[in-house]
Design a protein around this motif. Structure first.
Motif, short mmCIF file in Angstrom:
data_model
loop_
_atom_site.label_atom_id
_atom_site.label_comp_id
_atom_site.label_asym_id
_atom_site.label_seq_id
_atom_site.Cartn_x
_atom_site.Cartn_y
_atom_site.Cartn_z
N ALA A 289 3.47 -12.24 -11.25
CA ALA A 289 2.15 -12.88 -11.18
C ALA A 289 1.93 -13.52 -9.82
N ARG A 290 2.94 -14.23 -9.33
CA ARG A 290 2.82 -14.88 -8.02
C ARG A 290 2.69 -13.84 -6.90
N ALA A 291 3.50 -12.81 -6.96
CA ALA A 291 3.46 -11.80 -5.91
C ALA A 291 2.10 -11.10 -5.87
N ASN A 292 1.56 -10.80 -7.04
CA ASN A 292 0.24 -10.17 -7.09
C ASN A 292 -0.82 -11.07 -6.45
N ALA A 293 -0.80 -12.33 -6.79
CA ALA A 293 -1.79 -13.26 -6.26
C ALA A 293 -1.69 -13.38 -4.74
N HIS A 294 -0.48 -13.32 -4.21
CA HIS A 294 -0.29 -13.47 -2.77
C HIS A 294 -0.83 -12.28 -1.98
N ALA A 295 -1.16 -11.19 -2.66
CA ALA A 295 -1.76 -10.06 -1.95
C ALA A 295 -3.07 -10.45 -1.29
N ALA A 296 -3.74 -11.46 -1.84
CA ALA A 296 -5.00 -11.91 -1.25
C ALA A 296 -4.81 -12.54 0.12
N GLU A 297 -3.57 -12.91 0.44
CA GLU A 297 -3.30 -13.54 1.73
C GLU A 297 -3.06 -12.53 2.84
N LEU A 298 -2.88 -11.27 2.49
CA LEU A 298 -2.67 -10.24 3.52
C LEU A 298 -3.95 -10.03 4.32
N SER A 299 -3.80 -9.62 5.56
CA SER A 299 -4.95 -9.24 6.37
C SER A 299 -5.53 -7.93 5.85
N PRO A 300 -6.83 -7.71 6.03
CA PRO A 300 -7.40 -6.42 5.63
C PRO A 300 -6.66 -5.27 6.28
N LEU A 301 -6.57 -4.17 5.56
CA LEU A 301 -5.86 -3.00 6.08
C LEU A 301 -6.65 -2.38 7.23
N SER A 302 -5.94 -1.74 8.14
CA SER A 302 -6.58 -1.14 9.32
C SER A 302 -7.33 0.13 8.93
N PRO A 303 -8.29 0.55 9.77
CA PRO A 303 -8.98 1.83 9.51
C PRO A 303 -8.01 2.99 9.42
N GLU A 304 -6.96 2.99 10.23
CA GLU A 304 -5.99 4.07 10.19
C GLU A 304 -5.25 4.12 8.85
N THR A 305 -4.95 2.94 8.32
CA THR A 305 -4.28 2.89 7.02
C THR A 305 -5.20 3.38 5.92
N ARG A 306 -6.45 2.98 5.97
CA ARG A 306 -7.41 3.46 4.96
C ARG A 306 -7.57 4.97 5.04
N GLU A 307 -7.55 5.50 6.25
CA GLU A 307 -7.64 6.96 6.42
C GLU A 307 -6.41 7.66 5.84
N LEU A 308 -5.24 7.06 5.99
CA LEU A 308 -4.03 7.64 5.42
C LEU A 308 -4.13 7.69 3.90
N ILE A 309 -4.59 6.61 3.30
CA ILE A 309 -4.73 6.58 1.84
C ILE A 309 -5.67 7.69 1.37
N THR A 310 -6.76 7.86 2.08
CA THR A 310 -7.70 8.92 1.72
C THR A 310 -7.08 10.30 1.88
N ALA A 311 -6.32 10.48 2.96
CA ALA A 311 -5.70 11.79 3.21
C ALA A 311 -4.67 12.13 2.13
N VAL A 312 -3.86 11.16 1.74
CA VAL A 312 -2.86 11.40 0.70
C VAL A 312 -3.56 11.70 -0.63
N TYR A 313 -4.63 10.96 -0.90
CA TYR A 313 -5.40 11.22 -2.11
C TYR A 313 -5.95 12.64 -2.11
N ASP A 314 -6.58 13.01 -1.01
CA ASP A 314 -7.21 14.33 -0.95
C ASP A 314 -6.21 15.45 -1.15
N GLU A 315 -5.01 15.30 -0.59
CA GLU A 315 -4.02 16.37 -0.67
C GLU A 315 -3.31 16.42 -2.02
N LEU A 316 -2.89 15.27 -2.51
CA LEU A 316 -2.02 15.26 -3.69
C LEU A 316 -2.72 14.88 -4.99
N ILE A 317 -3.64 13.93 -4.92
CA ILE A 317 -4.16 13.32 -6.14
C ILE A 317 -5.49 13.92 -6.58
N ARG A 318 -6.38 14.14 -5.63
CA ARG A 318 -7.72 14.62 -5.97
C ARG A 318 -7.72 15.83 -6.93
#
Length: 325
Positions: A289-318
């Motif tokens: 519970a504590r670890a989940n809540a602390h995720a709000a303290e992270l900085s927003p993810l970079s555009p490059e990271t968001r692009e990676l998530i989309t690319a992995v989704y498109d290839e494997l998950i979509r």
């Protein structure tokens, strides 16, 4: 902890909440003492929104949450109704709504429920004027303060968002479920409807803690519902094949920021979506519970990271999930 608004009901919630399914059933045994400790850890970390349902442990989750919140003002408890009867549209009528909410009010120990959601009902229910007139009646009778819906499919979400009384839509949204980004989140933002993101860690796959040798208990839905034997398969690992999910996590892991866990990374991606009101990861112990809540303290993810998530989704998950829900 950042707070965001449920605009249609004028109520704020912590951007990271707590899903209480684990505290009721279907994830292995959690004692009442451990459940209270988990809830307390979440609240101490800034969580103000707790999501449960009348069917979790057949009321056990509601009872545990109710006993916990009774002396703690300022918390919002959302529950869900409708899954304790056969999933037939004819069961969704005002008399049942009154009975279901009266039971939840007793379990939670309140006169008026903060937010009640239809719990992934049959698709035709979302187009029924009678259903939503009944929900309006519950508000008028002060059995509930507001209502929303929990959905499996994006089309169900869009139908609900068009209803003027719907305060929230709960939908599966995570790095393995990107489809809601296309139409649901923009429509909700425009209409002022809150978005509750559920199954944010894909039933733990996105925690990065599992591998091919992981075994789940017999009473854990990640064992008995892998192919949709008991309820919609999309609720278990977000409908993703387990081995495919493991491979996707391996590809995403290098992008996890230093000092953060894979789970926190996955939660940060969700709250980087501005239309999300609250994300509701579950937890079985205070550390989670504590670890989940602390995720709000992270900085927003970079555009490059968001692009990676989309690319992995498109290839494997979509190919596995995109057109199903």
């Amino acid at each position: 902890m950042e707070n965001r608004s449920f605009r249609r009901i004028g109520r704020d919630a912590s951007v990271i909440g707590l899903g209480a399914w684990q505290l009721g059933a279907d994830w292995g045994d959690v004692s009442e003492a451990d459940a209270h400790a988990t809830l307390q850890a979440a609240v101490d970390a800034g969580v103000t929104f707790i999501d449960t349902a009348d069917v979790y442990g057949d009321g056990r989750s509601e009872q545990i949450v109710g006993s916990f919140v009774k002396d703690k003002p300022g918390l919002t408890v959302a529950t869900k109704m409708g899954r304790r009867l056969p999933q037939e549209p004819a069961n969704y009528h005002l008399d049942n709504f009154r009975a279901w909410t009266d039971r939840s009010r007793a379990n939670l120990g309140v006169d008026t429920l903060d937010l009640v959601q239809l719990h992934c009902p049959p698709t035709s229910v979302f187009s029924s004027d009678e259903v939503f007139d009944g929900l309006d009646t519950l508000v008028q009778e002060k059995r509930i303060a507001a209502y929303g819906v929990s959905v499996e499919k994006v089309d169900e979400a869009l139908t609900a968002i068009a209803r003027p009384g719907v305060a929230s839509v709960q939908i599966i949204l995570n790095a393995f479920r990107l489809k809601p980004l296309e139409r649901v989140l923009p429509a909700a933002a425009e209409a002022g409807v809150g978005i509750i993101a559920r199954v944010p860690l894909a039933s733990g796959l996105l925690s990065g803690r599992y591998d091919e040798n992981t075994a789940f208990a017999a009473d854990d839905h990640r064992n008995y519902n892998r192919h949709g034997e008991s309820f919609d398969v999309g609720e278990t690992f977000s409908g993703v094949d387990f081995s495919t999910g493991l491979e996707a996590v391996r590809r995403l892991r290098p992008a996890v920021p230093a000092g953060a866990t894979m789970a926190q990374f996955a939660l940060r991606w969700i709250i980087d979506q501005p239309a999300v009101t609250v994300v509701i990861p579950g937890a079985r112990n205070p550390d989670q519970a504590r670890a989940n809540a602390h995720a709000a303290e992270l900085s927003p993810l970079s555009p490059e990271t968001r692009e990676l998530i989309t690319a992995v989704y498109d290839e494997l998950i979509r190919p596995q999930v995109h057109d199903k829900w």
